[in-house]
Structure formats: C-alpha cells, structure tokens
Design an enzyme around this catalytic site. Structure first.
Site, PDB file in Angstrom:
ATOM      1  N   CYS A 336       0.793  -1.234   0.000  1.00 51.99           N
ATOM      2  CA  CYS A 336       0.000   0.000   0.000  1.00 51.99           C
ATOM      3  C   CYS A 336       0.833   1.297   0.000  1.00 51.99           C
ATOM      4  CB  CYS A 336      -1.045   0.015   1.103  1.00 51.99           C
ATOM      5  SG  CYS A 336      -0.818  -1.148   2.429  1.00 51.99           S
ATOM      6  N   GLN A 383       0.726 -11.248  -3.380  1.00 55.90           N
ATOM      7  CA  GLN A 383      -0.695 -10.923  -3.309  1.00 55.90           C
ATOM      8  C   GLN A 383      -1.203 -10.419  -4.648  1.00 55.90           C
ATOM      9  OE1 GLN A 383      -0.161  -7.848  -0.287  1.00 55.90           O
ATOM     10  NE2 GLN A 383      -1.396  -9.088   1.109  1.00 55.90           N
TER      11      GLN A 383
END
Length: 640
Positions: A336, A383
């Site tokens: 992020c 991910q």
RNA sequence: GCCGCCGUAGCUCAGGGGUAGAGCGCACCCUUGGUAAGGGUGAGGCCGUAGGUUCGAUUCCUACCGGCGGCACCA
C-alpha cells in the site's frame, strides 16, 4: 398452558411441565430417546420445568442439536476420567466443537499418548456406569469457596472474575463422585454419550486464550451420535490427508520448501505452470475491470515505513537489511505505501477517480514459526493486491463491483461455498466515529446488495477501517482468509495523498485495500485441496500425455504431441520402454486429465485413443478432431 | 513465539550402545507388451546439526535447527 410442537400440534398442561413430561405425552419411545429439550430455540435439561407457553422440540440423538449435547457430555466424562486417573490435574473448561470436544487441564506433567489411551478406557467405563447428570443451583460465593477448597483455582478464579456477585450459578454432578461448574444443559445420564468417541490429540492452550497466562493442556476428542458417524468422520480425515496440499505438492511435483528458506516456496515447473494460469486469469479479469497494473520496489528505506506507520505497528513482522552506506531498508510486508507513492506522482484530478491500482506484489513478513503451514502460511508470498483510490461516495459502488468480480473469479476456480465475515470497528482505531459510521454503513450496504450471506466479526476490523473477509475452507475444514476488502481513511492522510475536486479544492481520497486470491500461495494450496490435485483442464500443469504402446509408434506420438501443442495445449510424451498398463497407471496417479494412447493402429490411421482421468473408457478420434476438441476443453474461463 | 510429538536412502517406513535394512522410485540389461505395477542386476545413507556420557553413539542425555498438531498471532 400450551406447548406448541414443531409440527404445529399443541398440547395443554395444567402445571408447567418438564421437557420429559412433554416428551412422555407424545410417546414413550420419544421420552426414552430424549437428550434435552429445546424451548423457544434454547436448549434445556429435560427435568427443568417449562414456565410458560412455548414452542418445544424434543432433542433426540438424530436431532441437529444432539451432537453438541453429546460432545459436551463427553467433555465432562473425560474430565472425570482425567481427574480420577490424575488427581493432580485441575479442570478448566471443556466445550463442544464442530467435530467433537476438548477440555483444558492444568497439570505440571504433560499427558502422554499412553495416558490418552487410559483416559479413553476410563471414559467408556463411566459411560457404561450410566451416571445421572444432576443440575444444582449454588450460591456464587459458596461455589467459589468450594472450588478454592478443592484446589481448583481456575474454576474459583472464573467464578470470582467472570460471574457477578450475588448471581446464582449451576453445577452438574455426574454420579456421586464428580461435579463441574457448568451452564449446561446435559443429557439425563453419562450413558447417553454412547461409545462413538475417540480421543485425538493433546496440545497446549493458554488459560483464557492469553499468552501471558499459564499454558494448559488441551485434550481433544471427537464424538458422534453413532459408531457409523464416527467411522465416517475418521474415514473423511483419512481422505482429507490424501488431499493435503503438502502431500500432493510432493506427489505431483508442484513445489517444495526446505530448511534453508523456511517459509518460502521453491516452485517446480508444474507448480509454477499452475501458478501462472491463476495469475494470467486474474490479470485478464483485472484488465477487464479497469485496473492499472504496476510494480513497486522490494526494498524500501525505513523512512517511508515510518511515515506510513508500519515501522511503528508492524516492525516485528518486517525483514530488514542494512546497506553498505548504513541505510536501513525493509523488505516490503505490504504494497500500500508504495502504491500511494505512484498515486502521488500524478493522479491529481477527481476525474481520475476511482483509480484502481493493481500489483502482483511480492511481500515478506516474519511470521511466527508456529504459524507456518505449507503454502497456507508462508513468509514470502505474492498478493493480487490492489488499491482503489476513490471518493467516500464511490465506496459503495466500488465494493459491489469488487464483490461481483470476486464471486466470478471464485466460481471460475470451482469455489461456490464462500464465507463472508464483516469486521467492524476495533477498540483502538484511528478516525472519528462519524467516519467509521460512514465507512461501515457504506460497506454494509454494498455487501447486502450482493445478496451474499455474511456473519459479523465484531471488533476485528483494521485500525484504519472496517473490512470484509472472504474465507475458503481447506480439506479438513479449517478456514483460511483469501479475499479481503478494507476501507481506509488513514493511510491517504499519513502519506498525504490528495486530488483536486470539482470545486477546485484539495481533497483526501479514500483507499480501498482489496485482494481476491489473497496470496497466490494460499489460494493455490486451497485449489489443490479442493480439487484433490485433479485440476480442471485449463489449470492442469500437464493437460495431455501422449503414451505409446510400442516404440514403433514413437514418431507418430511426437507428431501428435506437436499438433496438440500447436493448439496451445500443455503436452508431454511418454515413449518409455514400459507397458501401457504401467504408463496409464502412472499418468493417472499424476492426475493428468487426458492420456492419448497411440500404438501401431493409431499411427496407421492417424488417430488417438483418448482416456480421461477417472474413466476406464477410451474414445478413438482422428488426430485433427482430438486437437480441436481438446483445445476447446482446455480453454480458460471467458473474460469478457 | 508457547506446549506436546517427531527427524534413518528421492518417497513411505522398519531397526537399534559394536558405523544400517525393506518396498517404491532411480540406473543398466532383457522384454515391444493394447488401457491402473513384466522380469533381472545395480547404484544410493555424516541415521537433522553441535556438544556430552561411554572403550565405543545413528541408538542414551542436553542444546539448537527443521517438521507435524494445537494455542497465540494473521496489521
């Protein structure tokens, strides 16, 4: 007063009847079979009076609630057995579980597997003794005093700290020799537990689940209403073991993990092929859904992690490296902060929102050693991460869009049974209650619009926002979180992300953190277990093996394989000097979906004899037809 | 990280104070066989790592590493 039965019939009683009396009124047999009674949805002892008009069900061993009674009774029987055999053991708690029961004991010496056998034997005796379970209501302080005197300090502590002063508590006796503090209900006697139980394992468990407390010993068992069910369960466990992804990973030559790289995966060619198919499909779906794929650095200076807050909150789980010039860098545990950097480099207008930034991001986390588990829990993973930068108003539509995509993808991989958990505000959190109200209701509206059933997971949200967790189940019924969708008002603030709104002013975007497969490693593990290694054709590492009957067909086999490869199929040939029986057996064990057998006849006629995994029949097709047909069968799910 | 159990050939496992065994797999030879194991021969082991006890340790003890099952953790 009136008792209403499940079939709608009503029974009238002069006095408040007990559950047993209701059962007797219906029939002798039922009264004999009854374990407990369900009064307006609540389970109670048969001997307790039902005080007012109620809907009543008699719970017999075939009732869906019977198992939890049997298992809870079994836990008590086990506790008695343990204390008879090991008087130095203190009791704590012993609830029923989804497949059985456990009971946590405090004792200086560990229980051995021999001890387990003795305990199990004694349990059978207690069941045969058929001791009545008797409920008694005690005064709280007297009970605390009683357990103190007995040296049961955990029970006493629980009463003092867990039960308010003045409250009445219940204890259950079984026979004359043994009793336990317990809410109940219980069946009439220990005999009703039956003999369809088995002690399975001993392990450690913290008192009250807190690692700062003493560690207790948990003995866990399984219990069922019949021998038949017990055996079915034990057979199921054996079957599950055969589909364990760690075992299939070895047998099918998909991957391995070794000591020098604990928690990291060595993907073998076949496993990596599988991985790439998953990635390819997810990437295509993301492109369709308007995501922009990026790639960000593995090693990032601690300065950024300090700003993002990870250095503070997540440092324990981060791998760090010191460079020659003495900078401290960290292997990214999440993507992020890096994505916000890209956002900050040029996405400046409300016209760009929602902006969906995706990355197949490799992350490293120093997971506790005891948490590692095959591919399910690793220290290095990738991910299918994405962050959607949007306005608060867009949360709802973006969440719905995401849920739709998630379900489509799960379905494509064969997962229809998806559990959704809604995790709302935790105790320690960032952001005002007003912001949380908004985020939670936006998320709730969105998940409800999808029609998916979900359960609340109170207080389990991230500190920066509420989240949806999408949970898949492994071969032996353990749940694993794969997909996630989190609303975040905090990180854009910390990393100073903004855009210019319609009004010409600067605004903070909201970030939606979301993943569908979650980690490829975990997802593939579940995929392996779900399909027991028999992947759908489009995912199978090897889709077709061309196997020869005699070496006279070698040249033709190579041609046939080549033709199939040109149609995009993943094909191997088996030209070994072995009998066809042997080859069929081996490739079937390797779970190759199609074996194309060729001998002299096929070479002559330019045909192939196809044998599908799981079928003994063969189908002889012209080579050209086989190429076309198998090519179609191997097509991945449509993305359009 | 905590508690318990486990670590012998590529895999599954037997053995046990005097430096090791099986089956499968692998290599080579024979066999060219029509849909789930054809036959023979052979190679292959620092008995997880490091200490200790012992005349001698793969075996017993301790620590460490790793695995398994739970617990805790999973931002």
């Amino acid at each position: 007063m009136t008792i209403t039965l499940p079939d709608g019939n009503q029974l009238a009683f002069e006095q408040p009847p007990t559950g047993r009396e209701v059962a007797e009124r219906i029939g002798k047999r039922l009264a004999k079979d009854a374990l407990v009674v369900k009064v307006d949805g609540e389970l109670r002892d048969l001997d307790q009076p039902i005080p007012q008009d109620a809907r009543v069900e008699i719970v017999t061993p075939t009732h869906q609630d019977a198992r939890q009674i049997i298992r809870h009774d079994a836990a008590h029987v086990m506790a008695e057995a343990v204390q008879e055999l090991f008087p130095d053991a203190q009791v704590t708690f012993g609830p029923p579980t989804e497949t059985g029961f456990y009971y946590d004991f405090a004792r200086a010496h560990p229980f051995s597997s021999d001890d387990l056998e003795k305990i199990e034997k004694r349990m059978h005796e207690i069941v045969d003794a058929d001791k009545p379970f008797v409920r008694e209501v005690w005064d709280r302080d007297a009970a605390a005093h009683f357990f103190d005197q007995k040296g049961e300090k955990y029970k006493a502590q629980h009463i003092r700290e867990g039960i308010p002063k003045g409250e009445q508590i219940t204890i259950y006796r079984q026979g004359d020799d043994w009793l336990d503090l317990c809410r109940g209900p219980h069946a009439p006697s220990t005999g009703r537990v039956g003999h369809a139980f088995k002690l399975m394992k001993v392990s450690g468990a913290y008192w009250r689940g807190d690692p700062n407390n003493e560690q207790l010993q948990r003995i866990a068992g399984t219990a069922w209403e019949s021998e038949k069910r017990l055996n079915e369960y034990l057979t199921m466990l054996e079957e599950a073991e055969k589909r364990d992804h760690r075992r299939l990973g070895r047998e099918l030559d998909l991957f391995h993990i070794q000591e020098e790289a604990v928690g990291s995966v060595f993907w073998h060619p076949k496993g990596w092929t599988l991985y790439r198919q998953v990635e390819k499909y997810v990437r295509a779906m993301q492109e369709r859904e308007g995501y922009h794929e990026v790639k960000t650095p593995q090693l990032i200076d601690r300065a950024l992690w300090e700003r993002s807050g990870h250095w503070d909150k997540f440092r324990e789980a981060m791998f760090t490296a010191r460079s020659e010039d003495d900078h401290v860098l960290a292997l990214k545990p999440m993507n992020c902060p890096a994505h916000v950097q890209i956002f900050n480099k040029g996405i400046t207008s409300y016209r760009d929102l929602p902006y969906r930034m995706a990355e197949f991001g490799s992350c490293h986390r120093y997971e506790p050693s005891g948490a590692l588990h095959g591919l399910m829990r690793v220290r290095a993973f990738t991910q299918d991460d994405a962050h959607i930068f949007c306005t608060p108003e867009q949360i709802n539509s973006e969440t719905q869009k995401f849920c739709d995509m998630l379900l489509e993808i799960y379905k494509a991989f064969g997962f229809e049974d998806v559990r959704v958990k809604f995790s709302d505000r935790p105790e320690t959190r960032a952001g005002s209650d007003a912001v949380w109200d908004k985020a939670e209701s936006a998320l709730k509206e969105a998940i409800e619009a999808t029609g998916l059933p979900y359960t609340m997971n109170p207080g389990e949200g991230a500190f920066y926002g509420p989240k949806l967790e999408f949970v898949l189940r492994d071969a032996i019924g353990r749940d694993w979180q794969c997909g996630t969708h989190q609303v975040d008002f905090v990180l854009p603030e910390r990393l100073d992300a903004d855009y210019v709104g319609e009004d010409g002013n600067k605004h903070r975007p909201v970030m939606l953190h979301r993943a569908i497969v979650g980690s490829f490693e975990r997802f593939i593990a579940i995929l392996i277990e779900e399909h027991a290694g028999r992947f759908p054709m489009w995912l199978a590492p090897v889709q077709v093996t061309v196997a020869t009957i005699t070496s006279a067909a070698d040249d033709y086999a190579k041609q046939a394989a080549q033709a199939l490869r040109q149609a995009g199929l993943r094909v191997e040939t088996d030209l070994r000097n072995e009998k066809i029986n042997y080859k069929v057996r081996e490739h079937s064990n390797q779970k190759v979906p199609v074996i194309a057998v060729v001998g002299e006849r096929e070479a002559q006629e330019r045909t192939v004899a196809l044998r599908r995994l799981g079928s003994k029949q063969q189908e002889v097709l012209a080579l050209d037809d086989a190429v076309t047909r198998l090519g179609e069968e191997a097509a991945p799910p449509k993305v359009d």
